[in-house]
Design a protein around this motif. Structure first.
Motif, mmCIF file in Angstrom:
data_model
loop_
_atom_site.group_PDB
_atom_site.id
_atom_site.type_symbol
_atom_site.label_atom_id
_atom_site.label_comp_id
_atom_site.label_asym_id
_atom_site.label_seq_id
_atom_site.Cartn_x
_atom_site.Cartn_y
_atom_site.Cartn_z
ATOM 1 N N ALA A 37 -4.336 11.899 -21.051
ATOM 2 C CA ALA A 37 -3.852 10.883 -21.984
ATOM 3 C C ALA A 37 -4.419 9.512 -21.634
ATOM 4 O O ALA A 37 -4.775 8.735 -22.528
ATOM 5 N N SER A 41 -6.900 7.458 -24.071
ATOM 6 C CA SER A 41 -6.708 6.071 -24.492
ATOM 7 C C SER A 41 -7.911 5.214 -24.099
ATOM 8 O O SER A 41 -8.328 4.332 -24.863
ATOM 9 N N LEU A 88 -6.937 6.514 -30.041
ATOM 10 C CA LEU A 88 -5.971 5.677 -29.327
ATOM 11 C C LEU A 88 -4.546 5.954 -29.785
ATOM 12 O O LEU A 88 -3.626 6.043 -28.966
ATOM 13 N N LEU A 89 -4.344 6.122 -31.083
ATOM 14 C CA LEU A 89 -3.009 6.455 -31.590
ATOM 15 C C LEU A 89 -2.557 7.838 -31.120
ATOM 16 O O LEU A 89 -1.382 8.054 -30.832
ATOM 17 N N THR A 90 -3.489 8.769 -31.028
ATOM 18 C CA THR A 90 -3.163 10.101 -30.527
ATOM 19 C C THR A 90 -2.779 10.047 -29.053
ATOM 20 O O THR A 90 -1.884 10.768 -28.614
ATOM 21 N N ALA A 91 -3.441 9.195 -28.285
ATOM 22 C CA ALA A 91 -3.094 9.038 -26.868
ATOM 23 C C ALA A 91 -1.667 8.520 -26.711
ATOM 24 O O ALA A 91 -0.944 8.952 -25.805
ATOM 25 N N VAL A 92 -1.248 7.628 -27.589
ATOM 26 C CA VAL A 92 0.138 7.131 -27.548
ATOM 27 C C VAL A 92 1.105 8.286 -27.793
ATOM 28 O O VAL A 92 2.113 8.427 -27.101
ATOM 29 N N GLY A 93 0.793 9.137 -28.774
ATOM 30 C CA GLY A 93 1.628 10.312 -29.023
ATOM 31 C C GLY A 93 1.626 11.277 -27.857
ATOM 32 O O GLY A 93 2.638 11.904 -27.548
ATOM 33 N N PHE A 95 1.279 10.439 -24.684
ATOM 34 C CA PHE A 95 2.142 9.845 -23.650
ATOM 35 C C PHE A 95 3.610 10.124 -23.936
ATOM 36 O O PHE A 95 4.412 10.240 -23.012
ATOM 37 N N LYS A 96 3.968 10.249 -25.213
ATOM 38 C CA LYS A 96 5.354 10.558 -25.579
ATOM 39 C C LYS A 96 5.654 12.046 -25.471
ATOM 40 O O LYS A 96 6.793 12.454 -25.636
ATOM 41 N N ALA A 101 0.240 15.837 -30.768
ATOM 42 C CA ALA A 101 -0.736 14.954 -30.136
ATOM 43 C C ALA A 101 -1.665 15.732 -29.215
ATOM 44 O O ALA A 101 -2.835 15.395 -29.078
#
Length: 150
Positions: A37, A41, A88-93, A95-96, A101
């Motif tokens: 992740a 990012s 980058l948005l997928t990396a945020v998902g 991390f959650k 993701a």
């Protein structure tokens, strides 16, 4: 109370109604996912910067030779910019901890591999570095995917 699984791990009986297999390498797999992740990012941020650099000034990048696959440098800039934002948005998902993701990260890292392979004529060392990062992301996300059902 733990029992042996057919794969050699141990059953973790957190709930009385279900048994979920616990494998010894689960901590390392989770660490690989977190590192993937972070790299995802980083790859997204670098893709955004790469795209901005290609869109802003056409003299930032020079082509090494003639290749079969040719795009206008501005078109490559938009491709890298859009792909970088989505990565980058997928990396945020990721991390959650979202499973969508993880699947999207594998697909987007594969698209990034293709885009950076086609980007080789403009920045060979940069593209090879990002190819290696994307291949590791795919490996880490695929190898640590949980196969348990809930």
């Amino acid at each position: 109370m733990s029992q042996q699984t057919p794969a050699g791990g141990q059953w973790n009986s957190g709930h009385a109604s279900r048994n979920v297999p616990r494998h010894e390498g689960a901590g390392m797999a989770h660490g690989g996912t977190v590192f993937a992740a972070v790299l995802l990012s980083l790859s997204g941020a670098l893709g955004i910067l790469q795209g901005i650099g290609a869109i802003a000034e056409d003299d930032v990048y020079t082509r090494v030779g003639n290749y079969v696959f040719e795009f206008d440098l501005t078109a490559w800039g938009w491709i890298h910019l859009i792909l970088g934002i989505v990565v980058l948005l997928t990396a945020v998902g990721l991390f959650k901890g979202a499973n969508w993701a993880r699947a999207a990260g594998i697909c987007l890292a594969g698209l990034s591999v293709i885009a950076n392979f086609l980007w080789l004529p403009y920045q060979p060392w940069w593209a090879i570095t990002l190819l290696a990062i994307d291949v590791f992301i795919i490996w880490a996300l695929c190898s640590s995917w949980s196969h348990t059902t809930e």
